[in-house]
Motif scaffolding. Structure first.
Motif, short mmCIF file in Angstrom:
data_model
loop_
_atom_site.label_atom_id
_atom_site.label_comp_id
_atom_site.label_asym_id
_atom_site.label_seq_id
_atom_site.Cartn_x
_atom_site.Cartn_y
_atom_site.Cartn_z
N ASP A 161 0.83 -1.21 0.00
CA ASP A 161 0.00 0.00 0.00
C ASP A 161 0.86 1.26 0.00
N VAL A 162 1.93 1.25 0.79
CA VAL A 162 2.83 2.41 0.85
C VAL A 162 3.52 2.59 -0.50
N LEU A 163 4.01 1.51 -1.09
CA LEU A 163 4.65 1.62 -2.40
C LEU A 163 3.69 2.19 -3.43
N LEU A 164 2.45 1.71 -3.43
CA LEU A 164 1.48 2.22 -4.39
C LEU A 164 1.16 3.69 -4.14
N ALA A 165 1.02 4.07 -2.86
CA ALA A 165 0.72 5.47 -2.53
C ALA A 165 1.87 6.38 -2.95
N LEU A 166 3.10 5.95 -2.71
CA LEU A 166 4.25 6.77 -3.07
C LEU A 166 4.54 6.73 -4.57
N GLY A 167 3.95 5.76 -5.26
CA GLY A 167 4.07 5.71 -6.71
C GLY A 167 3.41 6.91 -7.36
N ASP A 168 2.48 7.54 -6.65
CA ASP A 168 1.81 8.74 -7.14
C ASP A 168 2.62 10.00 -6.86
N GLY A 169 3.72 9.88 -6.12
CA GLY A 169 4.58 11.03 -5.83
C GLY A 169 4.87 11.17 -4.35
N ARG A 207 9.91 3.03 8.36
CA ARG A 207 11.30 2.81 8.79
C ARG A 207 11.89 1.57 8.13
N ALA A 208 11.11 0.49 8.09
CA ALA A 208 11.60 -0.74 7.48
C ALA A 208 11.88 -0.53 5.99
N MET A 209 11.00 0.19 5.32
CA MET A 209 11.17 0.42 3.89
C MET A 209 12.34 1.37 3.63
N GLU A 210 12.55 2.32 4.51
CA GLU A 210 13.71 3.20 4.39
C GLU A 210 14.99 2.40 4.60
N ARG A 211 14.99 1.53 5.58
CA ARG A 211 16.15 0.67 5.85
C ARG A 211 16.48 -0.20 4.64
N GLY A 245 15.98 0.56 1.65
CA GLY A 245 16.35 1.39 0.51
C GLY A 245 15.23 1.63 -0.48
N LEU A 246 13.99 1.34 -0.08
CA LEU A 246 12.87 1.48 -1.00
C LEU A 246 12.27 2.89 -1.00
N LEU A 247 12.51 3.63 0.05
CA LEU A 247 12.00 5.00 0.09
C LEU A 247 13.02 5.92 0.73
N VAL A 248 12.80 7.21 0.50
CA VAL A 248 13.66 8.25 1.03
C VAL A 248 12.81 9.12 1.94
N ARG A 249 13.36 9.42 3.12
CA ARG A 249 12.69 10.30 4.09
C ARG A 249 13.44 11.63 4.08
N PRO A 292 6.90 24.03 12.31
CA PRO A 292 7.32 22.69 12.72
C PRO A 292 8.00 21.96 11.56
N PRO A 293 8.80 20.93 11.88
CA PRO A 293 9.51 20.21 10.82
C PRO A 293 8.51 19.57 9.85
N ARG A 294 8.86 19.61 8.59
CA ARG A 294 8.04 18.97 7.56
C ARG A 294 8.80 17.73 7.09
N VAL A 295 8.13 16.58 7.15
CA VAL A 295 8.76 15.32 6.76
C VAL A 295 8.00 14.78 5.54
N GLU A 296 8.77 14.44 4.52
CA GLU A 296 8.18 13.89 3.30
C GLU A 296 8.82 12.55 2.98
N TYR A 297 8.04 11.71 2.32
CA TYR A 297 8.50 10.39 1.90
C TYR A 297 8.33 10.27 0.40
N ALA A 298 9.30 9.66 -0.24
CA ALA A 298 9.24 9.42 -1.68
C ALA A 298 9.90 8.08 -1.97
N LEU A 299 9.51 7.49 -3.08
CA LEU A 299 10.19 6.27 -3.50
C LEU A 299 11.63 6.61 -3.87
N SER A 300 12.54 5.76 -3.49
CA SER A 300 13.92 5.89 -3.93
C SER A 300 13.99 5.33 -5.36
N PRO A 301 15.09 5.55 -6.06
CA PRO A 301 15.22 4.91 -7.37
C PRO A 301 15.04 3.39 -7.29
N LEU A 302 15.56 2.78 -6.23
CA LEU A 302 15.37 1.34 -6.05
C LEU A 302 13.89 1.01 -5.84
#
Length: 139
Positions: A40-48, A72-76, A78-82, A89-99
């Motif tokens: 689900d996370v991969l599909l959601a981040l596939g949209d940007g 965290r597991a997906m970042e570990r 290498g599937l996404l970038v945080r 306040p801090p803004r945190v974004e997630y995106a798919l990594s090239p991998l």
């Protein structure tokens, strides 16, 4: 009785070693998608790129704890970038990594297979469960 040639034994051992290594890599790769929410996370981040709360909202009913663990597991892996932006306040974004982006074609293929054959899998499970229940009753 003659012993088989040593070269044949070595070639056989190399084939087994390579098959074992390949199987491990495949299991590990499938494991990347084994958590309930990773697809689900991969599909959601596939949209940007998405912010944490956007993901939380889009993936409802996922809990904050489970989303955090999944991210965290997906970042570990290498599937996404945080990305943390230095703002208050801090803004945190997630995106798919090239991998992570390379997962799109296999996911689409698996999704297509699931839509084409999912009903047959469900039917096979029902037949199996009916036979298993009948064996239990007969015992």
């Amino acid at each position: 009785m003659t012993a088989p040639p040593v070269a044949a034994d070595h070639a056989h051992a190399r084939r087994i070693t390579e098959r074992t290594r390949s199987a491990r890599l495949i299991r590990d790769s499938i494991g990347l998608l084994s958590s309930k929410w990773s697809v689900d996370v991969l599909l959601a981040l596939g949209d940007g790129t998405r912010r944490y709360h956007e993901l939380l909202e889009d993936l409802a009913p996922i809990s904050e704890k489970v989303l955090t663990q999944t991210l965290r597991a997906m970042e570990r892996d290498g599937l996404l970038v945080r990305r943390v932006h230095a703002e208050v306040p801090p803004r945190v974004e997630y995106a798919l990594s090239p991998l992570g982006a390379t997962m799109a074609p296999p996911l689409k293929a698996l999704g297509s297979w699931s839509l084409t054959h999912g009903k047959r899998v469900e039917e096979a499970r029902e037949r199996f469960d009916t036979r298993a229940a009948a064996r239990v009753r007969a015992a």
